[in-house]
Each structure stands twice: as C-alpha cells, then as structure tokens.
Design a protein around this motif. Structure first.
Motif, PDB file in Angstrom:
ATOM      1  N   THR A 217      -0.165   4.160  11.672  1.00  0.00           N
ATOM      2  CA  THR A 217      -0.796   5.435  11.433  1.00  0.00           C
ATOM      3  C   THR A 217      -0.478   5.627  10.091  1.00  0.00           C
ATOM      4  OG1 THR A 217      -0.784   6.641  13.754  1.00  0.00           O
ATOM      5  CG2 THR A 217      -1.136   7.745  11.495  1.00  0.00           C
ATOM      6  N   ILE A 218       0.634   5.578   9.477  1.00  0.00           N
ATOM      7  CA  ILE A 218       1.160   6.021   8.072  1.00  0.00           C
ATOM      8  C   ILE A 218       0.338   4.923   7.088  1.00  0.00           C
ATOM      9  CG2 ILE A 218       3.137   4.660   7.398  1.00  0.00           C
ATOM     10  CD1 ILE A 218       2.326   8.698   7.025  1.00  0.00           C
ATOM     11  N   ARG A 219      -0.082   3.791   7.678  1.00  0.00           N
ATOM     12  CA  ARG A 219      -0.670   2.813   6.730  1.00  0.00           C
ATOM     13  C   ARG A 219      -2.375   2.741   6.927  1.00  0.00           C
ATOM     14  NH1 ARG A 219      -0.305  -2.088   6.672  1.00  0.00           N
ATOM     15  NH2 ARG A 219       0.024  -2.400   4.339  1.00  0.00           N
ATOM     16  N   GLN A 220      -3.024   3.833   7.763  1.00  0.00           N
ATOM     17  CA  GLN A 220      -4.221   3.947   7.667  1.00  0.00           C
ATOM     18  C   GLN A 220      -4.722   4.530   6.316  1.00  0.00           C
ATOM     19  OE1 GLN A 220      -6.351   3.364  10.297  1.00  0.00           O
ATOM     20  NE2 GLN A 220      -4.545   2.759  11.288  1.00  0.00           N
ATOM     21  N   LEU A 221      -5.806   3.941   5.965  1.00  0.00           N
ATOM     22  CA  LEU A 221      -6.476   4.327   4.676  1.00  0.00           C
ATOM     23  C   LEU A 221      -7.275   5.602   4.442  1.00  0.00           C
ATOM     24  CD1 LEU A 221      -8.061   0.776   3.834  1.00  0.00           C
ATOM     25  CD2 LEU A 221      -5.906   1.848   2.873  1.00  0.00           C
ATOM     26  N   ASP A 222      -7.193   6.406   5.737  1.00  0.00           N
ATOM     27  CA  ASP A 222      -8.105   7.711   5.706  1.00  0.00           C
ATOM     28  C   ASP A 222      -7.162   8.689   5.942  1.00  0.00           C
ATOM     29  OD1 ASP A 222      -9.551   9.783   6.004  1.00  0.00           O
ATOM     30  OD2 ASP A 222     -11.250   9.143   7.269  1.00  0.00           O
ATOM     31  N   PRO A 223      -6.548   9.773   5.127  1.00  0.00           N
ATOM     32  CA  PRO A 223      -5.796  10.690   5.253  1.00  0.00           C
ATOM     33  C   PRO A 223      -6.061  11.605   6.468  1.00  0.00           C
ATOM     34  CG  PRO A 223      -5.927  10.571   3.008  1.00  0.00           C
ATOM     35  CD  PRO A 223      -6.847   9.499   3.665  1.00  0.00           C
ATOM     36  N   LYS A 224      -7.578  11.748   6.856  1.00  0.00           N
ATOM     37  CA  LYS A 224      -7.919  12.727   7.934  1.00  0.00           C
ATOM     38  C   LYS A 224      -7.554  11.914   9.182  1.00  0.00           C
ATOM     39  CE  LYS A 224     -11.726  14.638   5.063  1.00  0.00           C
ATOM     40  NZ  LYS A 224     -13.235  14.577   4.793  1.00  0.00           N
ATOM     41  N   LEU A 225      -7.512  10.837   9.304  1.00  0.00           N
ATOM     42  CA  LEU A 225      -7.177  10.223  10.794  1.00  0.00           C
ATOM     43  C   LEU A 225      -5.578  10.344  10.785  1.00  0.00           C
ATOM     44  CD1 LEU A 225      -8.151   6.754  12.159  1.00  0.00           C
ATOM     45  CD2 LEU A 225      -6.101   7.414  11.814  1.00  0.00           C
ATOM     46  N   VAL A 226      -4.876  10.239   9.756  1.00  0.00           N
ATOM     47  CA  VAL A 226      -3.509  10.311   9.776  1.00  0.00           C
ATOM     48  C   VAL A 226      -3.167  11.840  10.328  1.00  0.00           C
ATOM     49  CG1 VAL A 226      -1.312  10.288   8.559  1.00  0.00           C
ATOM     50  CG2 VAL A 226      -2.996   8.669   8.194  1.00  0.00           C
ATOM     51  N   ALA A 227      -3.933  12.828   9.599  1.00  0.00           N
ATOM     52  CA  ALA A 227      -3.636  14.195  10.091  1.00  0.00           C
ATOM     53  C   ALA A 227      -3.811  14.559  11.487  1.00  0.00           C
ATOM     54  CB  ALA A 227      -4.664  15.260   8.963  1.00  0.00           C
ATOM     55  N   GLU A 228      -4.705  13.796  12.200  1.00  0.00           N
ATOM     56  CA  GLU A 228      -4.900  13.952  13.622  1.00  0.00           C
ATOM     57  C   GLU A 228      -3.812  13.566  14.610  1.00  0.00           C
ATOM     58  OE1 GLU A 228      -8.265  12.080  14.293  1.00  0.00           O
ATOM     59  OE2 GLU A 228      -9.799  13.565  13.106  1.00  0.00           O
ATOM     60  N   ARG A 229      -2.883  12.730  13.816  1.00  0.00           N
ATOM     61  CA  ARG A 229      -1.628  12.386  14.763  1.00  0.00           C
ATOM     62  C   ARG A 229      -0.310  13.029  14.410  1.00  0.00           C
ATOM     63  NH1 ARG A 229      -3.379   6.006  14.396  1.00  0.00           N
ATOM     64  NH2 ARG A 229      -5.578   6.208  15.568  1.00  0.00           N
ATOM     65  N   PRO A 230       0.456  13.551  15.653  1.00  0.00           N
ATOM     66  CA  PRO A 230       1.611  14.262  15.144  1.00  0.00           C
ATOM     67  C   PRO A 230       2.912  13.345  14.736  1.00  0.00           C
ATOM     68  CG  PRO A 230       1.387  13.680  17.521  1.00  0.00           C
ATOM     69  CD  PRO A 230       0.160  13.281  17.014  1.00  0.00           C
ATOM     70  N   LEU A 231       2.798  13.281  13.497  1.00  0.00           N
ATOM     71  CA  LEU A 231       4.092  12.322  12.946  1.00  0.00           C
ATOM     72  C   LEU A 231       4.925  13.454  12.236  1.00  0.00           C
ATOM     73  CD1 LEU A 231       2.066   9.698  10.754  1.00  0.00           C
ATOM     74  CD2 LEU A 231       3.045   9.494  13.012  1.00  0.00           C
ATOM     75  N   HIS A 232       6.411  12.926  12.344  1.00  0.00           N
ATOM     76  CA  HIS A 232       7.605  13.749  11.730  1.00  0.00           C
ATOM     77  C   HIS A 232       8.256  12.835  10.884  1.00  0.00           C
ATOM     78  CE1 HIS A 232       6.994  16.838  15.049  1.00  0.00           C
ATOM     79  NE2 HIS A 232       6.486  15.810  15.532  1.00  0.00           N
ATOM     80  N   PHE A 233       8.826  13.537   9.876  1.00  0.00           N
ATOM     81  CA  PHE A 233       9.923  13.056   8.943  1.00  0.00           C
ATOM     82  C   PHE A 233      11.235  13.259   9.266  1.00  0.00           C
ATOM     83  CE2 PHE A 233      12.110  12.584   4.867  1.00  0.00           C
ATOM     84  CZ  PHE A 233      11.934  11.180   4.590  1.00  0.00           C
TER      85      PHE A 233
END
Length: 233
Positions: A217-233
């Motif tokens: 997900t973090i290597r997707q080229l579209d930030p909008k797609l990334v924003a739809e997935r629940p990632l944490h740091f």
C-alpha cells in the motif's frame, strides 16, 4: 486597514485555533487511543477549517490537517540517499545466538550491561520520517539501507503520523533543525480482517496478509488509495 484585511486577520487566528484543536483530537484518538470529543464535533471543526482555507487559500500550509491527502498520483517514486545507513534487525532463534551477539557487542564496548528491553516486533515496511523545525518534510523507505524511495505523499495520509511535532519543553530540541524518526509502517490484524470482510461482501479478492498489504500500500502511486487503508506508524 480594509474590511478584507480585518476578515483575513480574524480568519488566520481562527485557522490556527482550529488546527490546534484538530491536531490535539488526532493525537488523543490515534496515539493515546482516547477520545476528547465526538466524531461529529471533530468533523465539524474539519469542515469549518476547510471552508476558511477555501476562502483564504493563501493561509493554507503544508502541515494543515486538510492537506493530508493532496496532490496527483505519481508516475514513480524519487530515490533518496539516507544520511545514515538504515539497517535492519537481525533474527535470533535460541539462547546461544543471543549469547554470541552479547560477546560481539562486548568487543565493541567493554562496559556493556546484559540488560534487555523486549518489545513486540511488528512486521511491515521500515520508513524514516524527517522533520525540519518540527514540520514533516520527507518520508523515505529503507530500500537497501543506503538509498530508499520518497513516499512522503503517502505517509502524510497515515492518521497517527503528525505533520507537525507537538511542542514539549522536555523535547524542545526536536523542534529545531533536522529530526529523523525511524519505525515501521504496519496494518493491525483487526483492521486487516475488517478490510477483507468488506472485500468479501463486495465480491472482491481478499488480501493475503497484513505485512504484504502494508508494504504494498505504501508503495502505491496514488495517495488517495493509500488514505483508504488503515495504516499505522
């Protein structure tokens, strides 16, 4: 002073206040796992901020809560050289390997003590967050340890990543100059299960595991797609 200038001055003060309130809410909700206001109240603050910034676009700053998901899809990620090599953790599987590691460390430092802090190893994608004067300016993957990829636009969408470091007297030095924070971008198992459940209901194929999904997900080229997935740091 014109009426427009008076309006702008009042708007600027309100925008600063709204950003502080929203950032404080995000910190308590996403970092401390507690809520200091209802979601409806938080959404109302975000809506008001968005409207004011639309009316006064010159007051928009990169660290505004409204700018987490911004920009067009990228064609590729830029390569970035790490200032200091970003190494990975080494696995050990028994006491003998731990003992051997201790002996190697004692060759480097004679005064080493055999005290350990143990924590859960979360598996995802290693990433470095770089802040300049307390403001997030770049996020870089580990890559080969020497050169990584600039994934700043994607990391900005992760809700528990602060776009601006919180002011704290004890750690005030982190708000001056360059600060680099290294960690792991992950997806929690509960979030992964819920996401796959939604995909099953929609007749879509399920993802294999949370580690691969977080890294992919973090290597997707579209930030909008990334924003739809629940990632944490």
């Amino acid at each position: 002073m014109t009426a427009r200038q008076l309006d702008r001055q009042a708007a600027e003060q309100r925008i600063v206040k709204l950003r502080d309130l929203i950032n404080d809410y995000r910190y308590h909700y996403h970092v401390l796992d507690e809520s200091i206001m209802s979601e409806a109240a938080a959404d109302s603050l975000k809506h008001e901020l968005s409207q004011l910034e639309e009316q006064f676009p010159e007051l928009i700053t990169p660290d505004s809560p409204t700018q987490r998901v911004a920009g067009k899809a990228l064609s590729k990620f830029a390569k970035v050289q790490h200032q200091t090599r970003m190494i990975s953790l080494q696995d050990v599987f028994d006491r003998a390997e731990v003992a051997a590691w201790i002996q190697r460390m004692k060759k480097v430092r004679q005064d080493i003590t055999e005290e350990f802090l143990c924590d859960i190893k979360m598996d995802g994608l290693a990433c470095a967050l770089i802040y300049e004067d307390g403001v997030l300016t770049r996020a870089v993957t580990r890559g080969d340890g020497l050169v990584g990829e600039d994934v700043t636009m994607n990391v900005r969408t992760i809700q528990n990543v602060p776009l601006t470091l919180r002011a704290n007297q004890r750690f005030a030095h982190f708000l001056r100059g360059r600060t680099e924070i290294r960690g792991e971008i992950v997806m929690h198992k509960a979030d992964f299960a819920a996401l796959n459940q939604r995909r099953r209901a929609a007749g879509q194929p399920e993802f294999a595991n949370p580690r691969n999904l977080a890294a992919g997900t973090i290597r997707q080229l579209d930030p909008k797609l990334v924003a739809e997935r629940p990632l944490h740091f």
